[in-house]
Enzyme design. Structure first.
Site, PDB file in Angstrom:
ATOM      1  N   SER A 189       4.006 -29.698  16.300  1.00  0.00           N
ATOM      2  CA  SER A 189       3.871 -28.622  17.260  1.00  0.00           C
ATOM      3  C   SER A 189       4.937 -28.607  18.346  1.00  0.00           C
ATOM      4  O   SER A 189       5.137 -27.574  18.981  1.00  0.00           O
ATOM      5  CB  SER A 189       2.492 -28.680  17.919  1.00  0.00           C
ATOM      6  OG  SER A 189       2.344 -29.875  18.665  1.00  0.00           O
ATOM      7  N   SER A 225       3.331 -34.450  15.803  1.00  0.00           N
ATOM      8  CA  SER A 225       4.028 -33.355  16.490  1.00  0.00           C
ATOM      9  C   SER A 225       5.306 -33.728  17.212  1.00  0.00           C
ATOM     10  O   SER A 225       5.997 -32.840  17.708  1.00  0.00           O
ATOM     11  CB  SER A 225       3.092 -32.677  17.476  1.00  0.00           C
ATOM     12  OG  SER A 225       2.287 -31.784  16.772  1.00  0.00           O
ATOM     13  N   LYS A 276       7.662 -30.054  27.053  1.00  0.00           N
ATOM     14  CA  LYS A 276       6.728 -29.273  26.220  1.00  0.00           C
ATOM     15  C   LYS A 276       5.742 -28.545  27.119  1.00  0.00           C
ATOM     16  O   LYS A 276       5.285 -29.096  28.134  1.00  0.00           O
ATOM     17  CB  LYS A 276       6.002 -30.229  25.256  1.00  0.00           C
ATOM     18  CG  LYS A 276       5.105 -29.520  24.240  1.00  0.00           C
ATOM     19  CD  LYS A 276       4.532 -30.519  23.235  1.00  0.00           C
ATOM     20  CE  LYS A 276       3.663 -29.858  22.180  1.00  0.00           C
ATOM     21  NZ  LYS A 276       3.156 -30.805  21.173  1.00  0.00           N
TER      22      LYS A 276
HETATM   23  N1  GLN Z   1       0.338 -30.872  12.522  1.00  0.00           N
HETATM   24  C1  GLN Z   1      -0.781 -31.586  13.063  1.00  0.00           C
HETATM   25  C2  GLN Z   1      -1.863 -30.604  13.425  1.00  0.00           C
HETATM   26  O1  GLN Z   1      -1.707 -29.473  13.145  1.00  0.00           O
HETATM   27  C3  GLN Z   1      -0.366 -32.406  14.242  1.00  0.00           C
HETATM   28  C4  GLN Z   1      -0.276 -31.656  15.517  1.00  0.00           C
HETATM   29  C5  GLN Z   1       0.052 -32.532  16.675  1.00  0.00           C
HETATM   30  O2  GLN Z   1       0.463 -33.685  16.524  1.00  0.00           O
HETATM   31  N2  GLN Z   1      -0.171 -31.998  17.854  1.00  0.00           N
HETATM   32  O3  GLN Z   1      -2.853 -30.951  13.966  1.00  0.00           O
END
Ligand code: GLN
Length: 509
Positions: free
Chosen positions: A156, A180, A81
């Protein structure tokens, strides 16, 4: 007969290299070929790193030629990532702010995967600074779900999930602050694990919410994910991340133990939650039935304060992000607006032009939530909710070994479908409370949904530092799903494999 990376597990790749059936260099070329042929439509990568992958492959081949024992993931193609530093690549966080940022050191989690023999194929796309659930907020381009290119891969860590689901790589690393890893794994039909907070070092990973962030792996089988976990915890505590702990366990050791006599928690209220689609509900119920058929006992549990989880997360997360992202001020790191008259103007314009809409929204929200008078009402209340939710889980784990629930209320949605940010936030219902409590969670694919024809999945969550146990249950779910799909359940290959549109496109050697 030509071999394809699509059908090889991580250990089959290593074993083939050890046996001299093929070389790591051949594997590297096959993975780069798969990326070449597939990524034009998937767009999982922000940057491909052929030199790094080939150099790592050469190290593996040289070690074998020298008669050395090969590490456990020798020759396994890996996507990283893009919020993780890897020397020789940029670490952009999919943001214009860090568009030209060259990694100056390698993150511990990446280092450990490389030490285990992985070949770093490239840096995977993500939501900007990991804010989001669809990878749509990347400043550079979208990533398409390999099962349906008109749909999001989740986020994400959408690029990481899509790179594994499309067969471009065998393993990927993601980070999970509120879902994410688990949510994109669910939408792309792969296994994704968020280990317990503190299990994996975050040194060298760009911080979002420091009390919530955790690194974890994606793979196409529970066993591959267990092997990646072994690599991530090898070496124990990382002095560069004070939250990292020693977890000296072999995650594969009890994988095939089965679940007879074990207790699996189910939460009836969560199975009736608004937004949960019928096909995901029935897939998760099917997973529960399969655990029961394998000898587990299903026990109803209750998490009475779970209703507060989304609100608490969307207070705590932005507050922590506001603090963490303050460093991107156009002076030390990242985008710097040229020709400014004053330092203040430079900082303001660099931030205004370097960050995208969601990153700004989160930081502005965090700034407001931490302001005097507001702080008590929201931040303190969210911390109290956090304590209650953590206690709820602890009480549930007195009765059960793990809890089974959905990872995501529905299968992959179309681009732009959740355009209202609060709608997107609400879709995080099933993942967020696990980060709040700091426990581990894993998303396991269950086969294609009857209505959508897209991957469905279940999530297993467990007590802190019982992540190995969690994988035993995940393997049982995987076995049940494979049997239901009429596949050979003993092979350790997941119920779903590479997305059919991509299988066999390149990657042969
Ligand atoms: N969807 C969640 C957010 O928008 C989680 C994002 C994540 O785990 N980085 O914060």
């Amino acid at each position: 007969m030509a071999r394809s990376l699509d059908t090889l597990s991580a250990s089959q790749i290593r074993d083939g290299i050890v046996a001299g059936d093929f070389t790591a260099t051949e594997v590297a070329h096959a993975a780069l070929d798969a990326v070449q042929q597939r990524d034009g439509s998937v767009q999982a990568f922000l940057q491909v790193s052929p030199e790094l992958a080939l150099a790592a492959a050469k190290r593996v081949d040289d070690a074998r030629a020298a008669g050395e024992e090969l590490p456990p993931l020798a020759g396994v193609p890996l996507a990283v990532k893009d919020n993780m530093n890897l020397v020789g690549t940029r670490t952009t966080c999919a943001s214009k702010m860090l568009g030209n940022y060259e990694s100056v050191y390698t993150a511990t989690c990446v280092r450990r995967m490389l030490d285990a023999g992985c070949l770093p194929v490239g840096k995977a796309n993500m939501d900007e600074f990991a804010f989001g659930s669809s990878t749509e907020s990347s400043a550079f381009h979208r990533t398409n779900n390999p099962w349906d290119l008109e749909r999001v891969p989740g986020g994400s860590s959408g690029g990481s999930a899509a790179s594994v689901a499309s067969g471009e790589v065998t393993l990927a690393l993601g980070s999970d602050t509120g879902g994410s890893i688990r949510q994109p794994a669910a939408l792309c039909g792969v296994v994704g694990m968020k280990p317990t907070y503190g299990a994996v070092s975050r040194y060298g990973v760009v911080a979002f919410g420091s009390s919530l962030d955790q690194v974890g792996p994606f793979g196409r089988s529970v066993r591959d994910v267990a092997l990646a976990m072994n690599a991530l915890v090898a070496g124990g505590h990382d002095p560069m991340d004070s939250t990292s702990q020693d977890c000296p366990v072999d995650f594969t050791e009890h994988l095939e133990d089965g679940v007879a006599g074990r207790k699996v928690g189910v939460i009836p209220a969560l199975m009736e939650a608004k937004g949960l689609t019928d096909e995901v509900r029935s897939a998760v119920q099917g997973a529960a039935e399969s655990l029961r058929a394998q000898g587990a006992e299903l026990v109803e549990v209750d998490l009475p304060n779970l209703d507060a989880a989304i609100a608490a997360y969307y207070v705590l997360g932005p507050c922590e992000a506001f603090s963490n992202l303050a460093r991107f001020d156009g002076v030390r790191y990242g985008y710097q607006e040229p020709n400014c008259a004053t330092l203040t103007e430079q900082s303001e314009l660099s931030r205004a032009r370097g960050f995208g809409a969601e990153a700004k929204r989160r930081q502005m929200l965090g700034a407001w939530l931490l302001s005097s008078g507001v702080y008590e009402r929201y931040y303190l209340a969210a911390q109290k909710a956090r304590t209650l939710i953590t206690r709820d889980y602890a009480a549930a784990y007195e009765k059960v070994d793990v809890i089974l629930m959905p990872a995501c209320p529905r299968t992959a949605f179309k681009f732009g479908e959740l355009s209202d940010p609060t709608q997107m936030y609400l879709s995080d219902l099933y993942t967020i409370s696990i980060n709040i409590a700091g426990n581990g969670g894993v998303s396991v694919p269950l086969g294609l949904g009857a209505e959508s024809g897209l991957p469905t999945s279940a999530q297993l969550v467990g007590p802190a530092f019982r992540d190995r146990d969690l994988l035993t249950f995940a393997r049982a779910v995987e076995r049940g799903a494979a049997e239901a799909a009429g596949k050979d359940a003993s092979s350790g290959v997941t119920a779903l494999s590479v997305a059919p549109d991509f299988a066999g496109k390149g990657g042969e050697f």
